[in-house]
Write an enzyme that holds these catalytic residues in place. Sequence first.
Site, mmCIF file in Angstrom:
data_model
loop_
_atom_site.group_PDB
_atom_site.id
_atom_site.type_symbol
_atom_site.label_atom_id
_atom_site.label_comp_id
_atom_site.label_asym_id
_atom_site.label_seq_id
_atom_site.Cartn_x
_atom_site.Cartn_y
_atom_site.Cartn_z
ATOM 1 C CB ILE A 131 1.320 -18.372 1.584
ATOM 2 C CG1 ILE A 131 0.608 -19.722 1.743
ATOM 3 C CG2 ILE A 131 2.707 -18.381 2.159
ATOM 4 C CD1 ILE A 131 1.364 -20.872 1.085
ATOM 5 N N GLY A 184 -8.431 -16.323 0.513
ATOM 6 C CA GLY A 184 -9.432 -16.372 -0.549
ATOM 7 C C GLY A 184 -10.796 -15.997 -0.018
ATOM 8 N N GLY A 219 -11.553 -19.059 2.645
ATOM 9 C CA GLY A 219 -10.665 -19.445 3.740
ATOM 10 C C GLY A 219 -9.275 -18.891 3.554
ATOM 11 C CB VAL A 229 -3.550 -20.708 1.492
ATOM 12 C CG1 VAL A 229 -2.481 -21.730 1.156
ATOM 13 C CG2 VAL A 229 -4.821 -21.000 0.702
ATOM 14 C CG ASP A 264 -12.258 -19.292 -9.900
ATOM 15 O OD1 ASP A 264 -12.367 -18.331 -10.702
ATOM 16 O OD2 ASP A 264 -12.073 -19.138 -8.690
#
Length: 367
Positions: free
Chosen positions: A29, A32, A35, A37, A156
């Site tokens: 889904i 980044g 890594g 998700v 962020d």
Amino acid sequence: MAIEYLVEEVTNNHTNVTKPMIIKDIAKIGEGAFGTVTQAQLRNATASEDQWLGPFAIKKVPAQTEYKSRELEILRQTSHPNVVSLKYFFNYPNPEDRNKLYQHLVMESLPCTLQTEIKRYHSSNLILHESHIQVYSFQIARAMNYLHSFGICHRDIKPSNILIDPDTLVLKICDFGSAKKLEYNQPSVSYICSRYYRAPELIVGCSLYTTQIDIWGLGCVIAEMFIGKPVFQGQDPMLQLREISKLLGPPDKEFIYESNPSYNGPMYSHRLYTSKVSTRFQKTFSHASPVAVDLLMSVLVYRPQDRLRPPAILAHDFFKPLRSPDFQVISRTTNSRVNVHNMLYNFSDYELRVLGGAAKEILVDGS
Ligand SMILES: Nc1ncnc2c1ncn2[C@@H]1O[C@H](COP(=O)(O)OP(=O)(O)OP(=O)(O)O)[C@@H](O)[C@H]1O
């Protein structure tokens, strides 16, 4: 996708109990810089009944780097309705490289991000309704009130790190991969935060910044909800300051000196417009009500000390309509009226203590 694998040691974040569990990856889904998700379900490997828990969102990042374990540490410390909650965590090798361990953070899953929601409206030439902007902004400010009370700075803030459920309008901040607990007078790196959302003090290299950098990010996110695109889109890190100066006017020398006495980059000290700052805000946010423009002008401010802090933001008149117990919004997805007052105002005793004197203004319905 639906890949199943057994992990011997999965820790439940709530109970702290470690058990073997079977993980079923369903779909990717998110992706980044560090890594991936995936959406996944979990089940107790020792229980006889086949009861799957979830779906959850599992964030997988390379383990054992000091930088990333901060994310786990912070998620373990926090518990707030507007901060994504960590359910389980474990380390497991990367299937492509069995020697490389990945940290797996199993979090509650939400259907979309504020970025996808803003884009959906923008691609139909629409902007979010002001009542939705109020509901979303209030929840971000509430999360910041909580996080900043512990000194936790997200570092962020941007729409893709804000999860929402468009049916209920529930919002949760995610991605604590850059977050840090800031200590008074302790320097931190200034090269954090995604360019369009970077506070001006970071752009000029400030290392003793405060949690007020997140408030700048909040201002940028509110602005983006009103105009459907990032408000400051600099083509490179330095031109980012020029974009800011187009709306706020040039930064003054004192601000630069206070932020970084050894700054020697461009100052953008020429006025790019003759019009007043308030006129430029009104023009830029032509769809926003005067009270919304007032909030934006109180948050998108050069000096971090002069930016409103979370209690004052939550007490701002922009959020006045939400204080009524009858406040309702129309859900985009279900087209039905949703009463959001209770989910917005279920402040814990801790939050009320942090809000201090502002709590009265935030809670009293003056309508
Ligand atoms: N709990 C969640 N529920 C649903 N989707 C999620 C969840 N957590 C993350 N995502 C999705 O995955 C994306 C990437 O997650 P996250 O920002 O935490 O990873 P990252 O590697 O730090 O990414 P980036 O480099 O973009 O900051 C998010 O933008 C979002 O689309």
